[in-house]
Each structure stands twice: as C-alpha cells, then as structure tokens.
Design an enzyme around this catalytic site. Sequence first.
Site, PDB file in Angstrom:
ATOM      1  N   HIS A 196      43.209  47.501 147.231  1.00  0.00           N
ATOM      2  CA  HIS A 196      42.139  47.796 146.281  1.00  0.00           C
ATOM      3  C   HIS A 196      40.779  47.619 146.944  1.00  0.00           C
ATOM      4  O   HIS A 196      40.560  46.635 147.661  1.00  0.00           O
ATOM      5  CB  HIS A 196      42.222  46.864 145.065  1.00  0.00           C
ATOM      6  CG  HIS A 196      43.313  47.224 144.126  1.00  0.00           C
ATOM      7  ND1 HIS A 196      43.821  46.348 143.185  1.00  0.00           N
ATOM      8  CD2 HIS A 196      44.022  48.385 143.953  1.00  0.00           C
ATOM      9  CE1 HIS A 196      44.777  46.945 142.495  1.00  0.00           C
ATOM     10  NE2 HIS A 196      44.913  48.174 142.943  1.00  0.00           N
TER      11      HIS A 196
ATOM     12  N   ARG B 277      51.824  52.651 147.104  1.00  0.00           N
ATOM     13  CA  ARG B 277      51.687  53.817 146.232  1.00  0.00           C
ATOM     14  C   ARG B 277      52.742  54.820 146.691  1.00  0.00           C
ATOM     15  O   ARG B 277      53.108  54.859 147.866  1.00  0.00           O
ATOM     16  CB  ARG B 277      50.293  54.436 146.362  1.00  0.00           C
ATOM     17  CG  ARG B 277      49.140  53.501 146.003  1.00  0.00           C
ATOM     18  CD  ARG B 277      47.805  54.201 146.235  1.00  0.00           C
ATOM     19  NE  ARG B 277      46.676  53.359 145.855  1.00  0.00           N
ATOM     20  CZ  ARG B 277      46.021  52.545 146.690  1.00  0.00           C
ATOM     21  NH1 ARG B 277      46.397  52.476 147.964  1.00  0.00           N
ATOM     22  NH2 ARG B 277      45.003  51.812 146.271  1.00  0.00           N
TER      23      ARG B 277
ATOM     24  N   ARG C 224      55.040  49.594 141.635  1.00  0.00           N
ATOM     25  CA  ARG C 224      53.906  48.966 142.326  1.00  0.00           C
ATOM     26  C   ARG C 224      53.227  47.956 141.398  1.00  0.00           C
ATOM     27  O   ARG C 224      52.841  46.861 141.815  1.00  0.00           O
ATOM     28  CB  ARG C 224      52.925  50.050 142.777  1.00  0.00           C
ATOM     29  CG  ARG C 224      51.596  49.550 143.340  1.00  0.00           C
ATOM     30  CD  ARG C 224      50.812  50.741 143.865  1.00  0.00           C
ATOM     31  NE  ARG C 224      49.378  50.524 143.866  1.00  0.00           N
ATOM     32  CZ  ARG C 224      48.698  50.010 144.886  1.00  0.00           C
ATOM     33  NH1 ARG C 224      49.344  49.606 145.967  1.00  0.00           N
ATOM     34  NH2 ARG C 224      47.386  49.887 144.829  1.00  0.00           N
TER      35      ARG C 224
ATOM     36  N   LYS D 157      44.189  54.928 150.352  1.00  0.00           N
ATOM     37  CA  LYS D 157      43.097  55.796 149.915  1.00  0.00           C
ATOM     38  C   LYS D 157      41.903  55.675 150.863  1.00  0.00           C
ATOM     39  O   LYS D 157      41.579  54.590 151.337  1.00  0.00           O
ATOM     40  CB  LYS D 157      42.671  55.424 148.494  1.00  0.00           C
ATOM     41  CG  LYS D 157      43.699  55.777 147.429  1.00  0.00           C
ATOM     42  CD  LYS D 157      43.176  55.476 146.045  1.00  0.00           C
ATOM     43  CE  LYS D 157      44.154  55.903 144.960  1.00  0.00           C
ATOM     44  NZ  LYS D 157      43.649  55.615 143.603  1.00  0.00           N
TER      45      LYS D 157
ATOM     46  N   TYR E 135      45.564  42.742 136.593  1.00  0.00           N
ATOM     47  CA  TYR E 135      46.903  42.156 136.585  1.00  0.00           C
ATOM     48  C   TYR E 135      46.930  40.767 135.962  1.00  0.00           C
ATOM     49  O   TYR E 135      47.993  40.277 135.590  1.00  0.00           O
ATOM     50  CB  TYR E 135      47.481  42.141 138.004  1.00  0.00           C
ATOM     51  CG  TYR E 135      47.810  43.538 138.469  1.00  0.00           C
ATOM     52  CD1 TYR E 135      48.907  44.227 137.965  1.00  0.00           C
ATOM     53  CD2 TYR E 135      46.980  44.202 139.370  1.00  0.00           C
ATOM     54  CE1 TYR E 135      49.181  45.517 138.352  1.00  0.00           C
ATOM     55  CE2 TYR E 135      47.251  45.499 139.772  1.00  0.00           C
ATOM     56  CZ  TYR E 135      48.354  46.149 139.251  1.00  0.00           C
ATOM     57  OH  TYR E 135      48.617  47.438 139.630  1.00  0.00           O
TER      58      TYR E 135
ATOM     59  N   HIS F 119      55.331  54.637 139.913  1.00  0.00           N
ATOM     60  CA  HIS F 119      54.101  53.858 140.080  1.00  0.00           C
ATOM     61  C   HIS F 119      54.205  52.503 139.381  1.00  0.00           C
ATOM     62  O   HIS F 119      53.551  51.541 139.778  1.00  0.00           O
ATOM     63  CB  HIS F 119      52.897  54.634 139.545  1.00  0.00           C
ATOM     64  CG  HIS F 119      51.584  54.104 140.027  1.00  0.00           C
ATOM     65  ND1 HIS F 119      51.226  54.077 141.361  1.00  0.00           N
ATOM     66  CD2 HIS F 119      50.536  53.550 139.358  1.00  0.00           C
ATOM     67  CE1 HIS F 119      50.028  53.548 141.489  1.00  0.00           C
ATOM     68  NE2 HIS F 119      49.584  53.218 140.294  1.00  0.00           N
TER      69      HIS F 119
END
Length: 294
Positions: A264, A147, A241, A170, A273, A238
């Site tokens: 994730h 990211r 990515r 994150k 995806y 972004h």
Amino acid sequence: MLSEWHGHLTHNLRRSPHTVRAYVATAERLLRFEGVTPEWDALAGAEQQILRHYLADRRIDGLSNTSTARELSAIKSFLKFCRERFGKTGQSAPRIRGPRVKKGIPRAVTPDEVVNLTELVDESASEAWIGARDRAVLLLLYGSGLRIAEALSLDGEALPLGDRLVVTGKGGKQRTVPVLPLVREAVEAYIRATPYTLNPKQPLFRGARGGRLSQGTVQRAVARARHALGLPPTATPHALRHSFATHLLGAGADLRSLQELLGHASLGSTQIYTMVDAATLLDVYRNAHPREAE
C-alpha cells in the site's frame, strides 16, 4: 490524442490493463461531449463549468457515487496529461469536488473456507495440471497477500521459490513477500504437472493454450467453487488477499509491517483492516455472548 494517452498510461504510469481501458474510455467520452474542443490547448485550459456539465450528464446516465468519483479521477489525470503535453504544467487544474464515497469493509473468508475453496477448485478442474495451477495461484493470494494481477504477472525467473518472493505491484513498485511452505509446495506441484516448459522470460502460470493465465479464468473457477460451497458472492480471488491481511492483523501484526507486505502506498489504505478485525470480533460477540443469545 487517445493513442498518446493510452501510451502514457501504459508505459509511463504503468497502469493495469483494466485501468488503462477505463481511463481511455473516459477520455473518449469527454472528447465527444458537446462543448469540449478535442485539442491539446483547449483541454489544457478546460474550464470548471464544462467539466461539471459533463459529470452531471454522466450522473443522469445512472452513474453511482463510486463510479462518478472514478470518472472524475480519470478526467483529472487526463487533463493533467494535456497540460503537460501542451506545456502548461504551471497552470492549476479545475477545482471540482467529487461525491462522497463511503469505503466498504473488505469481506474476509475463514481459513477453513480458504482450504475448502482451493481444494474444490483443484478437484473440479477439467485437467489435473489446471487444478494444480489454480490452487497454486489462490494460495499465493492468501499465503503471500498478492493481488491477482501480481501473481499472474510472475515469470519463470521467479523459480525456484524460496521463503521470500519479490513481486512488482502497482506503479512498478517492488516489495518482498513471504512464501509459506504450503504455498511453495503448491507451486512446485503445479510445475511438475504442467505440460509446458517454464522458461525464465515466459509466464509462470499458463492458460490452457500456453499463454499467460488470465484473471477471468481464475475468477470463473472460484465462482463455480464458491457456488458449490454456498459461500457469499464476496468470496472472490481478491478476498483471499483481504483474508491474508485480516488474519495477520488478528494475530498481532502491526499496521506498518502489514502496509509493506500489501504494497500500500499509504497507511490509510491499510487501516481499513482494523475495521475488518473489529467487525469480526463483533460477529463473534453476537454469536457467543449469553446476553446476545437471549
């Protein structure tokens, strides 16, 4: 109250600055809403009806389904904090269902477009070291699936780069990502060119004045290059990515491995995806199949 909420988001939950601003703004709007008592105990026991009125009022302001869903998420998080703050952790939250939000399919860019984008960003920069810096950042997004916030949060202690890099994503979760030779060479070229001394505890990617490079600076550089190349508005930092994930999946990577590389929390976030890859195949089919050409 807002100050404590800000501190909780920043230090306890380790949310991104963008999320912190959005969640604090939502809490401020809620506290000013007619019928809401801005006290810990009142908010800890907030009723469903007043929250529905608040969201309805926001929809009247023109909020989309996606924005309303985000607003509801912020409210639920804030009220949970209020219950914890007032000692009512056992009390159930108001049950409010948000609007259905259709998940969009991320738009990938082709490998050739990535090359053209990074080269033009490099060549069109105001100074050579800035061009080398921006190229290194973009190649980290595409080559390692970072990211943009993860790339820009790297400090000098990440050097020297090997074939792997540990990044903090994150929620403060760490993961290991690959570093391709091309990416490593781009970062090393930036290191040689930068006028700033790169210390272990200071930012790796510096802005023109020496501070940590901002996302906005990179986004503007990409926007200028995108416009010059005639790429669609979806060709953002972004999107690199997304392209990393899409191209790996197309080359045979399994979803679990891709989930780990992207950081994730759930496999569901990675499964989108598969839709991207299917959409790519469909485009190829439409452009190449003889019957489609007729």
